[in-house]
Design an enzyme around this catalytic site. Structure first.
Site, PDB file in Angstrom:
ATOM      1  N   HIS A 185     -10.591  -6.072  -2.064  1.00  0.00           N
ATOM      2  CA  HIS A 185     -11.633  -5.898  -1.039  1.00  0.00           C
ATOM      3  C   HIS A 185     -12.797  -5.174  -1.717  1.00  0.00           C
ATOM      4  O   HIS A 185     -12.676  -3.994  -2.047  1.00  0.00           O
ATOM      5  CB  HIS A 185     -11.112  -5.053   0.126  1.00  0.00           C
ATOM      6  CG  HIS A 185     -10.011  -5.715   0.895  1.00  0.00           C
ATOM      7  ND1 HIS A 185     -10.217  -6.845   1.653  1.00  0.00           N
ATOM      8  CD2 HIS A 185      -8.694  -5.416   1.028  1.00  0.00           C
ATOM      9  CE1 HIS A 185      -9.079  -7.200   2.235  1.00  0.00           C
ATOM     10  NE2 HIS A 185      -8.129  -6.363   1.861  1.00  0.00           N
ATOM     11  N   ASN A 191       2.060  -5.208  -3.139  1.00  0.00           N
ATOM     12  CA  ASN A 191       0.648  -5.523  -2.859  1.00  0.00           C
ATOM     13  C   ASN A 191      -0.113  -4.227  -2.577  1.00  0.00           C
ATOM     14  O   ASN A 191       0.388  -3.354  -1.861  1.00  0.00           O
ATOM     15  CB  ASN A 191       0.613  -6.430  -1.615  1.00  0.00           C
ATOM     16  CG  ASN A 191      -0.740  -7.043  -1.333  1.00  0.00           C
ATOM     17  OD1 ASN A 191      -1.336  -7.679  -2.209  1.00  0.00           O
ATOM     18  ND2 ASN A 191      -1.244  -6.860  -0.116  1.00  0.00           N
ATOM     19  N   GLU A 218       0.803  -1.235   0.000  1.00  0.00           N
ATOM     20  CA  GLU A 218       0.000   0.000   0.000  1.00  0.00           C
ATOM     21  C   GLU A 218       0.834   1.283   0.000  1.00  0.00           C
ATOM     22  O   GLU A 218       0.566   2.201   0.784  1.00  0.00           O
ATOM     23  CB  GLU A 218      -0.949   0.002   1.208  1.00  0.00           C
ATOM     24  CG  GLU A 218      -1.907  -1.175   1.218  1.00  0.00           C
ATOM     25  CD  GLU A 218      -2.891  -1.150   2.384  1.00  0.00           C
ATOM     26  OE1 GLU A 218      -2.767  -0.279   3.270  1.00  0.00           O
ATOM     27  OE2 GLU A 218      -3.780  -2.026   2.399  1.00  0.00           O
ATOM     28  N   ASP A 256     -12.287 -10.309  -0.488  1.00  0.00           N
ATOM     29  CA  ASP A 256     -13.567 -10.432   0.201  1.00  0.00           C
ATOM     30  C   ASP A 256     -14.555  -9.525  -0.517  1.00  0.00           C
ATOM     31  O   ASP A 256     -14.181  -8.506  -1.080  1.00  0.00           O
ATOM     32  CB  ASP A 256     -13.492 -10.179   1.716  1.00  0.00           C
ATOM     33  CG  ASP A 256     -12.858  -8.886   2.143  1.00  0.00           C
ATOM     34  OD1 ASP A 256     -12.623  -8.004   1.297  1.00  0.00           O
ATOM     35  OD2 ASP A 256     -12.615  -8.726   3.359  1.00  0.00           O
ATOM     36  N   GLU A 315      -6.281 -10.669  -1.062  1.00  0.00           N
ATOM     37  CA  GLU A 315      -7.070 -10.443   0.164  1.00  0.00           C
ATOM     38  C   GLU A 315      -8.552 -10.384  -0.170  1.00  0.00           C
ATOM     39  O   GLU A 315      -9.308  -9.563   0.364  1.00  0.00           O
ATOM     40  CB  GLU A 315      -6.634  -9.125   0.838  1.00  0.00           C
ATOM     41  CG  GLU A 315      -5.149  -9.088   1.156  1.00  0.00           C
ATOM     42  CD  GLU A 315      -4.695  -7.816   1.879  1.00  0.00           C
ATOM     43  OE1 GLU A 315      -5.555  -7.052   2.363  1.00  0.00           O
ATOM     44  OE2 GLU A 315      -3.482  -7.596   1.951  1.00  0.00           O
TER      45      GLU A 315
HETATM   46  C1  XIL Z   1      -6.362  -6.081   8.336  1.00  0.00           C
HETATM   47  C2  XIL Z   1      -6.699  -7.242   9.265  1.00  0.00           C
HETATM   48  O1  XIL Z   1      -7.612  -8.071   8.607  1.00  0.00           O
HETATM   49  C3  XIL Z   1      -7.297  -6.722  10.547  1.00  0.00           C
HETATM   50  O2  XIL Z   1      -7.441  -7.787  11.478  1.00  0.00           O
HETATM   51  C4  XIL Z   1      -6.408  -5.648  11.156  1.00  0.00           C
HETATM   52  O3  XIL Z   1      -7.047  -5.090  12.282  1.00  0.00           O
HETATM   53  C5  XIL Z   1      -6.124  -4.557  10.144  1.00  0.00           C
HETATM   54  O4  XIL Z   1      -5.553  -5.137   8.984  1.00  0.00           O
HETATM   55  N1  XIL Z   1      -4.902  -4.460   3.740  1.00  0.00           N
HETATM   56  C6  XIL Z   1      -3.950  -5.338   4.190  1.00  0.00           C
HETATM   57  C7  XIL Z   1      -4.247  -6.211   5.342  1.00  0.00           C
HETATM   58  O5  XIL Z   1      -2.893  -5.466   3.564  1.00  0.00           O
HETATM   59  O6  XIL Z   1      -3.115  -6.468   6.126  1.00  0.00           O
HETATM   60  C8  XIL Z   1      -5.330  -5.635   6.214  1.00  0.00           C
HETATM   61  O7  XIL Z   1      -5.654  -6.581   7.223  1.00  0.00           O
HETATM   62  C9  XIL Z   1      -6.535  -5.271   5.376  1.00  0.00           C
HETATM   63  C10 XIL Z   1      -6.181  -4.249   4.346  1.00  0.00           C
END
Ligand code: XIL
Length: 450
Positions: A236, A200, A157, A267, A265
């Site tokens: 996401h 990422n 990020e 969802d 990641e």
């Molecule tokens: C999130 C986790 O799922 C949570 O448990 C934590 O509180 C915050 O981070 N981008 C990422 C992940 O790269 O590491 C993040 O994970 C979600 C967004």
């Protein structure tokens, strides 16, 4: 003219016999899990894992049965591994890595350099000190896991949202300038030359200013020989940030630069058919890109999702398979639905269904579906009915319906109070359908138990 009574009884009996469908029970046959189906396509299917849930048998059972890759959700982040300078704590992450090794799962290392979940001692450092702290952190963490990680999210990020295409403000960018990314990748390569090194990010899933900026960076790295092997697309999604229509095209343009791409990641907030279609589209996009080497969902169950209220994952909070699960498995070429046994890691949760038309009048009829648990108790069930258009369901009781986009395929999950059934016990749900000129009886699909 109404049917004579005896004929009507016989008709109902035939219907019952013809529409009683036995669910497949879970077997270890190839391609009936996400991991095995993905493996059949030369990919992995993984999930984020939290160490503190590994002791829950339904959690570990679902993880071990369905997934062949894990990403520690928080345990490898800077605040977890180096909360104080040069004191490293790997206990929780080690637990995940050894669990994964015991199950032959790949591990994605997440993440080495990120502005978030960063201890305050790091943000307080001056430039020279920060540079050595960053390189030391990468070195120590990667050393510890050397040989055990297939890919590292080296930098996470780093870019801003919106149209600027600039790096986001962070201790790294602000004090070290844009060169910190290159430096992190070079250090990482020198520590573990066998691990794939990835960048990422989120909101880079379609073609936009942010993904263009990442694209330009990767292109530049490849042209100058800066070591980078892969780009992760977090993915996401929710109604405000849906799956982009150019998702596949965007994955492809990165792959064309000579890097692997991964969905890291995933969802998708939502439920029912809409969520299922989105999952299916994401899986298909990855399969259509040769260098898309795998997908990871951001958690096993809605119960523990970081966005739990949006129910964004493939298993519900009772570890029941959701329509999204069936859609993802089908998109992977897996062997369809049936045999959900997440809440029953013994693997024998099954159910059967039967249908009866309980009353009929000019423009409508009532239907009743009876769900019966097999030889083991179940925690949830799902049944699909396909209606002949233009029939419509006007109301439904004792179940939770959702529809596909055509409006004729209805998926019904248990209501909150009738999902748990003892072995051999039954429950039923009912509905009223409007015939709209078509008197057909709906087609009953298999029952899926969890
Ligand atoms: C999130 C986790 O799922 C949570 O448990 C934590 O509180 C915050 O981070 N981008 C990422 C992940 O790269 O590491 C993040 O994970 C979600 C967004």
């Amino acid at each position: 003219m109404p049917m004579p009574r005896r004929a009507a009884q016989a008709f109902t009996a035939v219907l019952l016999a013809a529409s009683t469908v036995t669910a497949l029970s879970h077997t270890a046959a190839a391609a009936d899990t996400l991991g095995s189906a993905a493996a059949g396509k030369g990919r992995y299917f993984g999930t984020a894992v939290a160490a503190n849930h590994l002791g829950e048998s339904a959690y570990a059972g679902t993880l071990d049965r369905e997934f062949n890759q894990v990403t520690p959700e928080n345990e490898m982040k800077w605040d977890a591994t180096e909360g104080s300078r040069n004191t490293f704590t790997f206990g929780n992450a080690d637990q995940i890595v050894s669990h994964a090794q015991g199950q032959n799962m790949k591990v994605r290392g997440h993440t080495l350099v990120w502005h978030s979940q960063l201890p305050s001692w790091v943000s307080g450092l001056g430039a020279t000190d920060l540079r050595s702290a960053m390189n030391n952190h990468i070195t120590q963490v990667m050393q510890h896991y050397k040989g055990k990680i297939y890919a590292w999210d080296v930098v996470n990020e780093a870019y801003q949202d919106g149209s600027s295409g600039a790096l986001r403000s962070s201790p790294f960018a602000d004090k070290l300038g844009s060169g910190f990314i290159e430096e992190a990748f070079r250090t990482a390569r020198s520590v573990d030359p066998n691990a794939k090194l990835c960048y990422n990010d989120y909101n880079t899933d379609g073609v936009n200013a942010k993904s263009n900026a990442v694209y330009a960076m990767v292109k530049d790295f490849k042209s100058r020989g800066v070591p980078i092997d892969c780009v992760g697309f977090q993915s996401h999604f929710n109604p405000a940030s849906p799956v982009p229509s150019d998702y596949q095209a965007n994955l492809q343009r990165f792959a064309d630069l000579g890097v692997d791409v991964q969905i890291t990641e995933l969802d998708i907030e939502g439920s029912g058919t809409a969520q299922a279609n989105n999952y299916s589209n994401v899986v298909k996009a990855c399969l259509a890109v040769t260098r898309c080497t795998g997908l990871t969902v951001w958690g096993v169950t809605d119960k523990y999702s970081w966005r739990s209220s949006g129910t964004p994952l493939l298993f519900d909070s009772n570890y029941g398979k959701k329509p999204a699960y069936d859609a993802a498995l089908a998109a992977l070429g897996g062997s369809g639905t049936g045999g959900g046994d997440g809440g029953n890691p013994g693997g024998n949760a099954t159910c059967t269904v039967s249908f009866a038309r309980t009353s009929d009048w000019n423009d409508g009829y009532n239907g009743e579906v009876t769900v019966k648990a097999g030889s083991a108790p179940i925690n949830g069930w799902t049944v699909t009915l396909t209606f002949a258009p233009p029939q419509k369901v006007a109301s439904l009781w004792n179940g939770t319906p959702s529809w596909d986009s055509s409006g004729s395929v209805m998926t019904v999950r248990a209501a909150s109070y009738n999902g748990s059934l003892a072995a051999g016990a039954s429950t039923s749900f009912g509905f009223t359908a409007a015939k709209n000129g078509n008197n057909s009886t709906p087609t009953l699909g298999a029952c899926t138990a969890s």
